[in-house]
Design a protein around this motif. Structure first.
Motif, PDB file in Angstrom:
ATOM      1  N   LEU A  82      16.665 126.835  45.099  1.00  0.00           N
ATOM      2  CA  LEU A  82      17.104 125.683  46.191  1.00  0.00           C
ATOM      3  C   LEU A  82      17.790 126.287  47.474  1.00  0.00           C
ATOM      4  CD1 LEU A  82      19.050 123.334  43.591  1.00  0.00           C
ATOM      5  CD2 LEU A  82      16.889 123.187  44.638  1.00  0.00           C
ATOM      6  N   SER A  83      17.616 125.328  48.412  1.00  0.00           N
ATOM      7  CA  SER A  83      18.203 125.826  49.648  1.00  0.00           C
ATOM      8  C   SER A  83      19.415 125.098  49.887  1.00  0.00           C
ATOM      9  CB  SER A  83      17.430 125.923  50.912  1.00  0.00           C
ATOM     10  OG  SER A  83      16.996 124.522  50.901  1.00  0.00           O
ATOM     11  N   LYS A 116      28.321 134.081  53.311  1.00  0.00           N
ATOM     12  CA  LYS A 116      26.804 133.607  53.062  1.00  0.00           C
ATOM     13  C   LYS A 116      26.204 134.845  53.786  1.00  0.00           C
ATOM     14  CE  LYS A 116      23.396 130.294  54.279  1.00  0.00           C
ATOM     15  NZ  LYS A 116      22.500 131.071  54.783  1.00  0.00           N
ATOM     16  N   TYR A 224      23.994 136.722  43.377  1.00  0.00           N
ATOM     17  CA  TYR A 224      24.962 135.583  43.467  1.00  0.00           C
ATOM     18  C   TYR A 224      24.461 134.350  42.634  1.00  0.00           C
ATOM     19  CZ  TYR A 224      21.628 134.314  47.072  1.00  0.00           C
ATOM     20  OH  TYR A 224      20.562 134.105  47.656  1.00  0.00           O
ATOM     21  N   VAL A 286      29.564 129.993  51.659  1.00  0.00           N
ATOM     22  CA  VAL A 286      29.002 129.076  50.903  1.00  0.00           C
ATOM     23  C   VAL A 286      29.927 128.499  50.084  1.00  0.00           C
ATOM     24  CG1 VAL A 286      27.003 128.772  49.006  1.00  0.00           C
ATOM     25  CG2 VAL A 286      26.790 130.593  50.899  1.00  0.00           C
ATOM     26  N   TRP A 307      26.129 120.001  44.820  1.00  0.00           N
ATOM     27  CA  TRP A 307      27.357 120.538  44.771  1.00  0.00           C
ATOM     28  C   TRP A 307      27.570 121.777  45.409  1.00  0.00           C
ATOM     29  CZ3 TRP A 307      25.592 125.462  43.051  1.00  0.00           C
ATOM     30  CH2 TRP A 307      24.600 125.513  42.756  1.00  0.00           C
TER      31      TRP A 307
END
Ligand SMILES: NC(=O)c1c(N)nc(OC2CCCC2)nc1O[C@@H]1CCC[C@@H]1O
Length: 328
Positions: A82-83, A116, A224, A286, A307
């Motif tokens: 996912l981005s 990030k 991560y 993030v 989320w």
């Protein structure tokens, strides 16, 4: 033919070389001299030369072994990568927090923040502890097979002890700033165009057709996330990061839990300045809901998790040496 004793010696050498490589590259805390390390490595190279049937793809001697390829095969992931939706202000983070609480029907949520990293995200496939494939993120569902190049990155383990039968490790390949500056000086001397930034340099270095070129670019990797996996029970992002550290991945140490979005905002503001002292580029923070059961309850849109958010810092003002033409 290698005797049982030789096989044992080769396994012991591999284990010792993996341990000292981890201390040197991931922890930056070697316990032996380079001379002692080279002696261990030379013993393994000589034994594998004498008994080629003992060589395995995950041996420490096989990092720069791949042949040059003329293109990269495409591979579909078992689980999409996912981005992240972006936030550009504290209020947008408060809106995110409101949506999360509404979605969960709670009035407080534990978040975890991570820097990030401004690199390119990768999907690393491990089977029974051995790295079998290194894939670029591509469109999030199908990536390019750059395994031979990924194997040259010393902060990516070729073999993980006590690993589950199957595991996809996701993270960011990046080029440390020091290496970026040196690379551009070399390119300048060779009359080549410089790379615009660390991210482009990392992407260009990873997509080399010849792994020997990638090996010279000093790339690194922060893990991560996990994609598909078998045989692992993990309940939160914090637990996942600790598990990745236990598997000897480099995990960015600047993660922190918060029990409110106001705490997250404080952390985001602190790092807007502090990040310039780091040895690598970041382009934001993030923010993730820490608990995995809550992540699953919130789910994802077709491309982003509900989320998590990326808070983006404004791009640096690049001093452009432009003459101000005054038109009179
Ligand atoms: N660049 C990063 O440092 C980073 C990070 N620390 N954590 C995540 O978590 C993923 C997991 C699920 C959704 C995003 N993603 C990151 O980067 C992503 C990869 C693709 C788009 C973002 O750059």
């Amino acid at each position: 033919m290698a005797t049982e004793e030789i096989r044992k010696k080769v396994q012991e050498l591999r284990k010792e070389i993996r341990h000292h490589s981890y201390l040197y590259y991931v922890k930056d805390a070697p316990e032996i001299t380079d001379y002692e390390f080279d002696h261990l490595y030379r013993q393994l190279v000589d034994l594998e030369k004498e008994y080629p049937e003992l060589v395995t793809p995950d041996s420490p001697t096989q990092r720069v072994g791949g042949k040059a390829s003329d293109d990269f095969g495409k591979v579909r992931f078992r689980k999409p990568m996912l981005s992240l939706a972006n936030a550009f202000s504290a209020d947008e983070l408060r809106d995110f927090d409101r949506r999360v609480k509404e979605g969960l029907g709670v009035n407080s949520v534990e978040y975890i923040t991570e820097l990030k990293i401004d690199g390119l995200s990768m999907n690393l496939i491990y089977e029974n502890g051995s790295l079998v494939q290194g894939l670029t993120r591509g469109d999030g569902r199908v990536g390019e097979d750059v395994t031979a190049n990924v194997k040259t990155i010393h902060t990516i383990p070729l073999y993980i002890e006590n690993a589950p039968p199957y595991m996809e490790v996701r993270g960011e390949v990046y080029m440390p700033r020091k290496s970026f500056i040196t690379l551009n000086e070399e390119r300048d001397e060779a009359g080549l165009m410089p790379f615009a930034n660390c991210r482009n340099a990392a992407a260009g270095s990873l997509r080399q057709l010849d792994p020997h070129v990638t090996a010279s670019r000093n790339l690194a990797f922060f893990a991560y996330a996990l994609g598909d996996m078998q045989g692992l029970e993990i309940h939160s992002q914090e637990e996942l990061l600790k598990q990745l550290e236990a598997f000897h991945f480099q995990v960015n140490p600047n993660y922190r839990k918060w029990d409110s979005i106001e705490g997250v905002i404080k952390g985001v503001n602190e790092w807007e300045v502090k990040r310039h002292d780091l040895g690598y580029d970041t382009d934001g923070m993030v923010i993730k809901v820490n608990d995995f059961a809550q992540q699953n309850q919130l789910g994802a849109t077709v491309k982003d998790p509900k989320w998590a958010m990326a808070y983006k810092y404004p791009p640096e003002e690049v001093e452009t040496k432009v003459e101000r033409i005054i038109v009179t």
